[in-house]
Scaffold this motif. Structure first.
Motif, PDB file in Angstrom:
ATOM      1  N   ALA A   1      11.184   9.190  -5.358  1.00  0.00           N
ATOM      2  CA  ALA A   1       9.733   8.993  -5.421  1.00  0.00           C
ATOM      3  C   ALA A   1       9.006  10.284  -5.058  1.00  0.00           C
TER       4      ALA A   1
ATOM      5  N   GLY B   1       6.336  12.405  -7.435  1.00  0.00           N
ATOM      6  CA  GLY B   1       5.027  12.843  -6.969  1.00  0.00           C
ATOM      7  C   GLY B   1       4.846  14.344  -7.079  1.00  0.00           C
TER       8      GLY B   1
ATOM      9  N   LEU C   1       5.706   4.464  -2.079  1.00  0.00           N
ATOM     10  CA  LEU C   1       4.357   4.870  -2.472  1.00  0.00           C
ATOM     11  C   LEU C   1       3.844   5.988  -1.581  1.00  0.00           C
ATOM     12  N   GLN C   2       4.113   5.889  -0.279  1.00  0.00           N
ATOM     13  CA  GLN C   2       3.666   6.924   0.651  1.00  0.00           C
ATOM     14  C   GLN C   2       4.362   8.258   0.380  1.00  0.00           C
TER      15      GLN C   2
ATOM     16  N   MET D   1       6.474   0.218   0.396  1.00  0.00           N
ATOM     17  CA  MET D   1       5.366   1.016   0.923  1.00  0.00           C
ATOM     18  C   MET D   1       5.788   2.461   1.157  1.00  0.00           C
TER      19      MET D   1
ATOM     20  N   PHE E   1       5.557   9.207  -2.510  1.00  0.00           N
ATOM     21  CA  PHE E   1       4.981   9.689  -3.768  1.00  0.00           C
ATOM     22  C   PHE E   1       3.637  10.382  -3.529  1.00  0.00           C
ATOM     23  N   ILE E   2       2.752   9.725  -2.799  1.00  0.00           N
ATOM     24  CA  ILE E   2       1.413  10.267  -2.561  1.00  0.00           C
ATOM     25  C   ILE E   2       1.474  11.531  -1.710  1.00  0.00           C
TER      26      ILE E   2
END
Length: 223
Positions: free
Chosen positions: A202, A206, A4-5, A1, A7-8
């Motif tokens: 990551a 992004g 992904l966070q 998680m 990256f975003i």
């Protein structure tokens, strides 16, 4: 998680900062000068804002500091990145001030890159107790390089920095290649259980993808 966070977050920071700062760079007339001996098709790019690396660095640093636990390894990774960012910033700033495609001299860049590499090696050996070995993934073997470890790492850091500089010649090329490379390193870090460094990678992915929003052809800003 967290991957992904990171990256975003990095992606969003780059998109927002790019939308805000590109018009500001236009007003400051921080435009790129194009070499006269280059292709004539590139001459129309003259005046396109440069210093877009600011967006990338901002996104990566913000996402890394939020989602990764700050330790010596993350600190060292940020030091390498920010050290080269300072070199690039000085190079771009000189080009903008002089209104020509000539910033830092090759000798000055090389000295800066070697200095960053030497500091990195010193910290790695003293604070992180890195062993002078290289892991060969396919063979799953550790090779002890002994004293050759130091010139080897210096060559890798300086070579990688200059490889990106040489790649950064076409719209979206450098940022696209960096996104792919960082994605591969992220997978390697996950495999090795290096969660913090995987989060850092990551964030790079992004940031590079976010930067492509402004750097794909025709580029609105250069790295």
């Amino acid at each position: 998680m967290d991957l992904l966070q990171a990256f975003i977050t990095s992606l969003v920071v780059v998109l927002i900062s790019g939308a805000i700062l590109i018009p500001f760079l236009h007003r400051l007339k921080f435009g790129q000068s194009i070499r006269e001996e280059g292709p004539k098709s590139h001459q129309k790019k003259s005046g396109t804002p440069t210093m877009g690396g600011i967006f990338l660095i901002l996104g990566i640093v913000v996402a890394t500091l939020i989602f990764a636990d700050f330790d010596f390894e993350i600190g060292l990774a940020l030091f390498i990145m920010l050290g080269h960012f300072v070199l690039g910033f000085i190079d771009d700033y000189r080009k903008v001030i002089r209104k020509q495609n000539l910033g830092l001299k090759a000798r000055e860049k090389l000295i800066g890159q070697i200095l960053i590499s030497m500091i990195t090696l010193f910290i790695a050996r003293s604070a992180l107790s890195f062993e002078p070995t290289v892991w060969i993934p396919i063979l799953n073997a550790q090779i002890d390089l002994g004293a050759m470890f130091y010139p080897f790492v210096l060559f890798i850091i300086v070579g990688a920095s200059n490889a990106v500089n040489l790649t950064d010649g076409l719209d979206g090329l450098a940022s696209g290649m960096m996104a792919i490379a960082a994605g591969c390193y992220m997978a390697i870090c996950i495999y090795l259980g290096q969660t913090n460094l995987a989060i850092f990678c990551a964030a790079i992915v992004g940031a590079c993808i976010g930067f492509l929003r402004f750097n794909f052809h025709p580029a609105k800003v250069f790295m």
